[in-house]
Scaffold this motif. Structure first.
Motif, short mmCIF file in Angstrom:
data_model
loop_
_atom_site.label_atom_id
_atom_site.label_comp_id
_atom_site.label_asym_id
_atom_site.label_seq_id
_atom_site.Cartn_x
_atom_site.Cartn_y
_atom_site.Cartn_z
N TYR A 88 0.85 -1.19 0.00
CA TYR A 88 0.00 0.00 0.00
C TYR A 88 0.88 1.24 0.00
CZ TYR A 88 1.04 0.70 4.99
OH TYR A 88 1.68 0.91 6.19
N CYS A 89 0.29 2.39 -0.21
CA CYS A 89 1.00 3.66 -0.10
C CYS A 89 0.84 4.16 1.33
CB CYS A 89 0.42 4.68 -1.09
SG CYS A 89 1.10 6.35 -0.90
N GLU A 90 1.97 4.29 2.04
CA GLU A 90 1.94 4.67 3.46
C GLU A 90 2.03 6.18 3.63
OE1 GLU A 90 4.81 4.49 7.33
OE2 GLU A 90 4.80 2.72 6.03
N ASP A 91 1.12 6.71 4.41
CA ASP A 91 1.16 8.11 4.82
C ASP A 91 2.12 8.22 5.99
OD1 ASP A 91 0.79 10.65 5.78
OD2 ASP A 91 -1.40 10.54 5.89
N GLY A 92 3.33 8.74 5.72
CA GLY A 92 4.33 8.88 6.76
C GLY A 92 4.42 10.29 7.31
N GLY A 93 3.35 11.07 7.20
CA GLY A 93 3.38 12.46 7.66
C GLY A 93 3.86 13.37 6.57
N ASP A 94 5.12 13.76 6.63
CA ASP A 94 5.69 14.63 5.60
C ASP A 94 6.07 13.87 4.34
OD1 ASP A 94 5.43 16.79 7.32
OD2 ASP A 94 7.48 16.60 8.10
N GLU A 95 6.12 12.56 4.40
CA GLU A 95 6.55 11.75 3.27
C GLU A 95 5.54 10.65 2.97
OE1 GLU A 95 9.09 12.59 1.59
OE2 GLU A 95 10.64 13.45 2.89
N ARG A 96 5.57 10.17 1.72
CA ARG A 96 4.85 8.97 1.32
C ARG A 96 5.87 7.86 1.11
NH1 ARG A 96 0.21 9.01 -2.26
NH2 ARG A 96 -1.16 10.78 -1.80
N TYR A 97 5.45 6.62 1.38
CA TYR A 97 6.32 5.47 1.16
C TYR A 97 5.57 4.39 0.40
CZ TYR A 97 9.13 7.61 4.86
OH TYR A 97 9.88 8.49 5.61
N ASN A 98 6.27 3.74 -0.50
CA ASN A 98 5.75 2.51 -1.08
C ASN A 98 6.03 1.43 -0.04
OD1 ASN A 98 5.04 0.30 -2.61
ND2 ASN A 98 6.10 0.97 -4.44
N ALA A 99 4.98 0.92 0.58
CA ALA A 99 5.15 0.11 1.78
C ALA A 99 4.46 -1.23 1.68
CB ALA A 99 4.62 0.87 3.00
N ALA A 100 4.88 -2.14 2.56
CA ALA A 100 4.26 -3.45 2.68
C ALA A 100 4.03 -3.73 4.16
CB ALA A 100 5.13 -4.53 2.06
N VAL A 101 2.97 -4.48 4.42
CA VAL A 101 2.66 -4.88 5.79
C VAL A 101 2.29 -6.35 5.79
CG1 VAL A 101 0.23 -4.17 5.56
CG2 VAL A 101 1.27 -4.30 7.83
N CYS A 102 2.64 -7.05 6.84
CA CYS A 102 2.32 -8.46 7.00
C CYS A 102 1.42 -8.60 8.22
CB CYS A 102 3.60 -9.28 7.17
SG CYS A 102 3.31 -11.07 7.21
N VAL A 103 0.27 -9.23 8.04
CA VAL A 103 -0.73 -9.29 9.10
C VAL A 103 -1.27 -10.71 9.28
CG1 VAL A 103 -1.45 -6.90 8.71
CG2 VAL A 103 -2.66 -8.76 7.54
N SER A 104 -1.88 -10.91 10.43
CA SER A 104 -2.70 -12.09 10.68
C SER A 104 -3.84 -11.60 11.58
CB SER A 104 -1.91 -13.20 11.38
OG SER A 104 -1.65 -12.85 12.73
N GLY A 105 -4.68 -12.52 12.02
CA GLY A 105 -5.75 -12.13 12.92
C GLY A 105 -5.25 -11.55 14.23
N ASP A 106 -3.99 -11.79 14.55
CA ASP A 106 -3.39 -11.23 15.78
C ASP A 106 -2.93 -9.79 15.59
OD1 ASP A 106 -3.78 -13.57 17.25
OD2 ASP A 106 -1.89 -14.44 16.55
N GLY A 107 -2.96 -9.29 14.34
CA GLY A 107 -2.53 -7.92 14.09
C GLY A 107 -1.35 -7.85 13.14
N VAL A 108 -0.58 -6.76 13.25
CA VAL A 108 0.57 -6.54 12.36
C VAL A 108 1.76 -7.35 12.85
CG1 VAL A 108 2.21 -4.83 11.51
CG2 VAL A 108 -0.23 -4.26 11.64
N LEU A 109 2.35 -8.12 11.93
CA LEU A 109 3.52 -8.94 12.26
C LEU A 109 4.82 -8.31 11.80
CD1 LEU A 109 2.01 -12.35 11.08
CD2 LEU A 109 2.04 -11.44 13.41
N GLY A 110 4.78 -7.53 10.72
CA GLY A 110 5.99 -6.91 10.20
C GLY A 110 5.66 -5.86 9.17
N ARG A 111 6.64 -4.97 8.90
CA ARG A 111 6.47 -3.88 7.94
C ARG A 111 7.75 -3.70 7.14
NH1 ARG A 111 1.98 -0.84 8.85
NH2 ARG A 111 0.99 -0.97 10.91
N HIS A 112 7.59 -3.10 5.95
CA HIS A 112 8.74 -2.75 5.13
C HIS A 112 8.41 -1.54 4.27
CE1 HIS A 112 12.25 -2.99 2.60
NE2 HIS A 112 11.53 -3.19 1.51
N ARG A 113 9.36 -0.63 4.15
CA ARG A 113 9.26 0.49 3.22
C ARG A 113 10.27 0.26 2.10
NH1 ARG A 113 9.31 5.47 7.64
NH2 ARG A 113 7.04 5.49 8.08
N LYS A 114 9.80 0.35 0.87
CA LYS A 114 10.66 0.09 -0.29
C LYS A 114 11.91 0.96 -0.24
CE LYS A 114 10.35 -0.11 -5.36
NZ LYS A 114 9.42 0.08 -6.50
#
Length: 278
Positions: A88-114
């Motif tokens: 997804y495109c992450e709203d980082g405040g002053d910046e945008r990031y091409n980002a990825a998130v890894c989830v399960s029913g327990d919530g967010v497991l990990g993140r990455h910004r390109k």
């Protein structure tokens, strides 16, 4: 033996977030029906990719979502017992990031910004600055976003951080400058497969590569989603069509088998490598 089924999706996503969420829900259902414990969705699965990679229109960029956006939390609820990676495109405040998130029913497991941005993306996104693996119920995962996998150091950094599975999320188009009459002959199609197989083989890990299909603006996406074993062999693939590439694999056993005689990570010689020419 502990075999898991890994699914890599090939599908089209655009600016309509409700449509994207519905397509994600369908892909999760399809992956669950196939017995998958891990589903890797493409880059920009929420909001779509850039419509013009060379000269992005600042007024037509993908919608930027906060890291805790309700849509991401909804995907986590849909994932339930599964592990799902998506871009997804992450709203980082002053910046945008091409980002990825890894989830399960327990919530967010990990993140990455390109980290590695091709020429056109620098007008739309800021680069990330690190590669971190993280633990999940299906094993330790590291994520790469399309152009990241062009650089061997990206995948190697994640493997050195203990990643057993590389999730490569892409919105990878056919060649923009030298299009072939058939997709199978396209230079980018060949490179896409080459990078996937090389990154898996050189690090002796499992790799799940997802990609967009269809068209966005002047770009036509390759598809070619696949699951690659630690020897570089393609275990399942979608070719250019939309769908799921699903493979069952005992990740620990196959990695151990690949590393039984030659252990690439242990046999490196970092003292002999040039790190920076500047």
């Amino acid at each position: 033996m502990s075999t898991i089924r890994i699914a890599a999706a090939a599908a089209h996503f655009g600016r309509d977030l409700e449509f994207d969420l519905a397509r994600i829900a369908k892909l999760i259902d399809d992956a669950r029906a196939s017995g998958a414990g891990l589903l890797v969705l493409p880059d920009a699965a929420l909001g779509g990719y850039l419509a013009d990679l060379r000269h992005p229109d600042p007024d037509a960029l993908p919608p930027a979502l906060k890291p805790d956006d309700p849509l991401i939390l909804q995907v986590a609820r849909l994932a339930a017992e599964m592990v799902v990676c998506l871009g997804y495109c992450e709203d980082g405040g002053d910046e945008r990031y091409n980002a990825a998130v890894c989830v399960s029913g327990d919530g967010v497991l990990g993140r990455h910004r390109k980290v590695h941005l091709p020429a056109g993306e620098v007008a739309a996104y800021a680069p990330g600055d690190r590669f971190d693996a993280f633990d999940t119920p299906v094993g330790r995962i590291g994520m790469l976003i399309d152009y990241d996998k062009t650089f061997p150091e990206s995948a190697r950094s994640l493997a050195l951080d203990g990643a057993e599975i590389l999730a490569c999320l892409s919105a990878w188009p056919t060649s923009l400058t030298n299009r072939a009459p058939r997709m199978a002959q396209d230079r980018q199609a060949k490179l896409f497969d080459l990078y996937d197989q090389a990154r898996a083989a050189e690090n002796q890990v499992v790799l799940a590569s997802s990609n967009q299909t269809g068209a966005m603006g002047g770009m036509r996406f390759l598809g070619q989603s696949k699951v690659v074993g630690p020897g570089g062999d393609i275990l399942a693939r979608t070719w250019s069509k939309a769908g799921l590439a699903v493979a069952g694999i005992d990740v620990a056993e196959e990695i151990d088998r690949a590393r039984r005689i030659l252990r690439h990570l242990d046999e490196r010689r970092p003292d002999a490598y040039r790190e920076d020419r500047t």
